[in-house]
Design an enzyme around this catalytic site. Structure first.
Site, short mmCIF file in Angstrom:
data_model
loop_
_atom_site.label_atom_id
_atom_site.label_comp_id
_atom_site.label_asym_id
_atom_site.label_seq_id
_atom_site.Cartn_x
_atom_site.Cartn_y
_atom_site.Cartn_z
N HIS A 170 0.85 -1.19 0.00
CA HIS A 170 0.00 0.00 0.00
C HIS A 170 0.89 1.24 0.00
O HIS A 170 1.59 1.51 0.97
CB HIS A 170 -0.90 -0.01 1.23
CG HIS A 170 -1.72 1.23 1.37
ND1 HIS A 170 -2.87 1.42 0.64
CD2 HIS A 170 -1.57 2.34 2.12
CE1 HIS A 170 -3.39 2.59 0.95
NE2 HIS A 170 -2.60 3.17 1.84
N ASP B 226 -7.86 1.50 2.36
CA ASP B 226 -7.50 2.52 3.35
C ASP B 226 -8.30 3.80 3.27
O ASP B 226 -7.93 4.78 3.91
CB ASP B 226 -6.00 2.84 3.21
CG ASP B 226 -5.48 3.71 4.34
OD1 ASP B 226 -5.98 3.58 5.46
OD2 ASP B 226 -4.57 4.52 4.09
#
Length: 1014
Positions: free
Chosen positions: A262, A374
């Site tokens: 990420h 996220d």
């Protein structure tokens, strides 16, 4: 048997940490190191290779904040090391345990070929396996000295978030740069012991398997020769084989491991640094893919792929090769992992359009799922938008961060506002940076809420945000956990495979209806107001440019539709919708650049619109209406004079006086236009708003009450607003000036000026115009507060059971009561252009042109009446990560709309955000398209992306009910198709005898039509 658990556990820990781990590298020789500090911003490899380097000693401080230091490292593999596995091991002086928020480096060969990155938990670069001996090693290492912005754990602010304020003091001390022998037997032993020890500690005290592992480890440690760890490692590993080879229980949970890294496209670092972070991580990933055939890496964000393609072509080639081998899985299908609440409906559609097209064009792959681990909550239009883009599944993890309520599912069907459902999964491992530790494995099984109905979950593994992604150690853990008694099983596989298996196993999964509201990070609806305003304005300017460019393409000979410019500008806006830019949770550098980019976008888009309008020819002054609704309102000429005009939806009309229903009168502090009468009190609040049409008072108390709250959340300053903010506040009731500033038959306005706090000033102009019940409050704030939030309240005399807030392609209803903890947790919510409250027969809307955060509450008065209060969150003043967040000038408008239906709120939301344009042009004879039918709302008009000349129209049902209508093209029509968001045909659309396209829409349905020109 005596209990020796403590002795064994302590013994294993010490031998592992102090003997086994320290013996992984059997021998080392240092590199000769030279350094060159790049001046200013990063430079290309060619410039660094040609620079003059100076000798550099280990233990020397290096790296000013945001600096780039190039190190030349030269060395030779000793002849005696022939046949061994040899690596470069580099420690830049890494600190702490956050691998993505500190120093990083990319190692190059001298010809510029990127090899691999060096990160805190991934410090090696393979040299040879086996080594020949005598081999010369010559590297150029590009090292970034990025500061740790959150090093003080939110205890104090830091100037390090902008290169303009960060200073030049070195941040790191270089520890070591060596050529080393990797002792593979010891390395594997280290992993064997780690996996077994962590599993042991997670098993229950009464679980026989825990004690079996403990005694096996104890016996194995007896075989470890402390004077010859390398020589005894094989014997220790052999002793551990029996406990490592026992298969998992038949009913063991299965975890599908997916490599992941990420990488925030900007956050605690600027966009320019993300471009380098992607190159480093992707170099690591492609290297790992060469080493592990069973490795699979899932990667989203087409923007990051494009950065690598444009800046690191050799890494790009390696990615393409990994994709072909099936080890690299493009996922997500969006341009960036955008915020889940704030982008407009059309912008979310464009995220998928641009993202999916990139993967189709460059890899021949159409992604099947939405990968958004996220973002800070997810709007209830996502299921439909995702499905219309060709997606089958949705993945996120963030809802596990809820402050109050535990989300009841990990695998479920998510139903959006229109009824569309998409298969959705939340990884119970509760992280998108998994490493398959014993604690993570146990947590995943313990958290999993589908027990009895399903038996599998997904775990994204790897270090994110520039931490280097997955590592060989994590892959080795996965191999050991593939089938191990006492643990969940791990299988590394493509997320598409996981979702196919999960859906097959659990077809009757439960259903969650509506938004996925994150009970945390609620302040991201408000922080960095100028960034949010830039986004809102950009979205509407692009809509305007596309409409008039399409109009010009149809009616202006020789005009060329600006495909490439619009594509580029849209991508700039989409990038800045990333989930740490648009929410306002990035460092000062990011938001400073975002504001500059939005200003540039505005200039370029305004120029495109002006060119399109001018191409329509000369012919007097006309008024252009980009809104999908007919307009009758006051507009100002070039000299500022007000004129009342009538303009059709998506069309234009001459700038000619029309007759308003009734003129505006101004008497003292009272504004009256025959529709509403507004009284402004001496303190500048609205003391009365009377709806003259309904003959009722709208307000139950002071309207437009500005309240300044203390705002210090428990932890995440820019992200959070915690409920206790309501307990301490100051009402701004000391107006320094309340004066009439315009008194015209078409416009009446009163200006209110205030000074407060630490030198802050606010000027508000309350305006009533002829023919409109909308009361505009144009606001100019010079803001100098810290740790405060400013809200504007409208207490309305309505008993509203719920509020309705506009979201993407529709609206969502939220209860105004707090019967349960779920409703109580929604004390701050998001909305787009309007919020509506109502009771049977009457409603009121609050409309805005740039704010998103708001709250709605309800109280019962002593007279038995109910007051429903809508409060807009105007501006905040967090200090972390940007100590100057929101300081300075803000200009925006919000409005009160008495007597409003949902349809009125929709129309006025468009009107406030799409002001009428006055230009010297001939205009077009008819709008490109017009829509008939209640609730049938046109969202976008453009030419097809394939440059065929077809016109693409996206519309939706905006009321929340069924609609029947007709879309009427303003040009000869040869045929029409219903398409997906990527403008690919789904079915032919009927065309009526009059040339119109009949449409029938379910509540909040989105429909894309492709119109072939005759």
């Amino acid at each position: 048997m005596h209990d020796e658990s403590r002795r064994i556990e302590e013994r294993v820990q010490r031998l592992h940490d102090q003997r086994i781990k320290t013996a992984i590298y059997a021998a080392t020789v240092p590199f000769e190191v030279e350094a060159w500090q790049a001046p200013g911003e990063p430079v290309p490899f060619e410039e660094a290779a040609a620079a003059s380097y100076a000798p550099f000693a280990m233990g020397t401080p290096w790296g000013p904040p945001w600096g780039t230091t190039w190190f030349r490292m030269r060395g030779q593999v000793p002849e005696a090391w022939a046949g061994r596995r040899v690596e470069a091991v580099i420690d830049l002086g890494f600190v702490g345990d956050w691998p993505g928020n500190q120093a990083e480096a990319l190692v190059h060969l001298t010809d510029g070929t990127p090899l691999k990155a060096v990160n805190p938990l991934n410090q090696y670069v393979a040299i040879a396996n086996p080594a020949q001996g005598g081999e010369t090693v010559d590297y150029l290492v590009e090292a970034a000295s990025n500061p740790d912005i959150l090093a003080d754990n939110f205890a104090k602010t830091t100037p390090l978030g902008d290169k303009l304020t960060a200073g030049d003091k070195p941040l790191y001390t270089f520890r070591s740069a060596d050529i080393a022998i990797l002792d593979e037997e010891v390395w594997h032993l280290d992993l064997d012991v780690q996996v077994l020890r962590e599993l042991m500690l997670e098993l229950g005290e009464h679980d026989p398997r825990r004690h079996e592992i403990a005694h096996a480890l104890d016996r194995a440690m007896d075989l470890l020769d402390l004077d010859d760890v390398s020589g005894s490692a094989a014997a220790v590993r052999e002793a551990l084989k029996p406990v490592l080879s026992k298969p998992a229980h038949a009913s063991a949970h299965t975890i599908s491991g997916v490599g992941h890294a990420h990488i925030d496209s900007a956050w605690l670092w600027p966009i320019r640094e993300t471009k380098r972070k992607t190159s480093r991580t992707f170099s690591n990933v492609t290297s790992l893919a060469d080493e592990y055939d069973d490795f699979i890496f899932a990667c989203s964000q087409a923007q990051q792929y494009e950065w690598v393609r444009d800046n690191y072509p050799k890494v790009w080639t390696r990615i393409q090769e990994s994709v072909k081998k099936g080890q690299w899985a493009p996922v997500g299908g969006m341009w960036v992992e955008s915020d889940g609440n704030l982008p407009g409906g059309e912008a979310v559609a464009r995220q998928f359009i641009h993202g999916k097209r990139f993967f189709i064009e460059h890899f021949g792959i159409e992604t099947k799922g939405v990968w958004l681990p996220d973002s800070f909550g997810y709007n209830a239009a996502y299921p439909q938008i995702a499905k219309l883009a060709g997606n089958e599944w949705f993945l996120t993890q963030k809802i596990s961060w809820n402050q109050t309520n535990r989300f009841p599912h990990h695998t479920f069907w998510w139903e959006g506002i229109d009824g569309t459902r998409i298969f959705t999964h939340f990884p119970p491992v509760d992280t998108y940076n998994a490493r398959f530790s014993g604690e993570e494995m146990s947590r995943a099984v313990r958290n999993y809420q589908e027990k009895g109905g399903a038996s599998r979950s997904l775990a994204p593994f790897g270090w994110g945000d520039g931490g280097g992604g997955p590592t060989r150690e994590i892959m080795e853990r996965a191999r050991r956990l593939a089938d191990l008694e006492g643990s969940a099983r791990v299988v590394v596989e493509h997320p598409d495979e996981f979702f196919a298996k999960a859906r097959e196993e659990y077809p009757d999964a439960p259903v969650w209806v509506g938004e996925l509201y994150l009970e945390l990070h609620r302040a991201t609806y408000t922080s960095q107001a100028r960034t949010k305003q830039g986004n809102r304005r950009s979205e509407h300017l692009l809509r305007e440019a596309e409409l008039w460019a399409t109009t010009a393409a149809l009616h202006a000979p020789g005009y060329s539709y600006p495909y490439e410019k619009l594509d580029r500008l849209w991508k700039t806006v989409l990038l800045h919708q990333f989930h740490d830019i648009l929410p306002g949770s990035s460092i000062a550098w990011v938001h400073r650049e975002a504001e500059a980019e939005y200003a540039r976008v505005a200039r370029e888009v305004q120029a495109l619109t002006a060119e399109a309008v001018a191409a329509l020819g000369a012919g007097g002054t006309r008024v252009f209406n980009t809104s999908p609704y007919d307009r009758a309102e006051v507009v100002r000429t070039a000299d500022g004079a007000p004129v009342y005009v009538e303009v059709p939806a998506s069309g234009s009309a001459p700038l000619a006086d029309a007759e308003p229903p009734q003129p505006v009168t101004v008497s003292g502090r009272v504004l009256d236009n025959g529709l509403v009468r507004v009284e402004v009190a001496e303190d500048g609040t609205l003391s009365s708003v009377r709806d003259l049409r309904a003959n009722r008072e709208v307000l139950a108390d002071q309207g437009n009450l500005l309240r300044l709250h203390t705002d210090l959340p428990n932890y995440w300053d820019a992200w959070d607003i915690d409920k206790h903010y309501k307990n301490r506040y100051t009402d701004l009731l000391d107006a320094s000036s309340v004066a009439v500033v315009e008194q015209d038959p078409l416009v009446g306005a009163i200006r209110v000026e205030r000074a407060f706090g630490k030198g802050s000033k606010i000027t508000q102009t309350i305006t009533v115009r002829a023919g409109s019940p909308r009361i505009d409050i144009e606001t100019d704030i010079d803001w100098h507060e810290t740790e405060k939030i400013l809200k504007a309240a409208f207490p309305v005399d309505i008993r509203a059971p719920h509020s309705s807030a506009e979201i993407q392609f529709g609206h969502i209803q939220r209860p105004t009561h707090t019967n349960t903890s779920w409703e109580a947790a929604r004390f701050e919510v998001s909305g787009h252009r309007w919020v509506h409250i109502g009771e049977p027969g009457y409603g009121v809307a609050v409309v805005n042109d740039s704010t998103y955060g708001h709250d709605v509450s309800r109280t019962v008065r002593e007279d038995g009446g109910t007051t429903t209060t809508v409060r807009l969150s105007l501006v905040r003043a967090p200090r972390i990560p940007d100590p100057e967040a929101d300081q300075g000038r803000h200009r925006f408008t919000y409005a009160l709309l008495p007597g409003a239906t949902i349809e009125d709120a929709v129309a006025e939301g468009y009107a406030l955000n799409l002001p009428l344009r006055v230009a010297d042009a001939a205009g077009a004879p008819t709008p490109v398209v017009s829509a008939e039918g209640e609730g049938v709302t046109v969202e976008a008009v453009k030419l097809a992306d394939d440059a065929s000349g077809d016109v693409v129209v996206r519309l939706y049902e905006s009321r929340g009910g069924r609609s029947q209508g007709v879309l009427r093209p303003g040009f000869p029509l040869a045929g029409a198709q219903i398409t997906d968001l990527l403008e690919r045909p789904l079915e032919e659309a009927p065309v009526g005898g009059d040339g119109g396209v009949p449409v029938e829409l379910r509540p909040f349905q989105i429909l894309t039509l492709r119109l072939r020109r005759g």
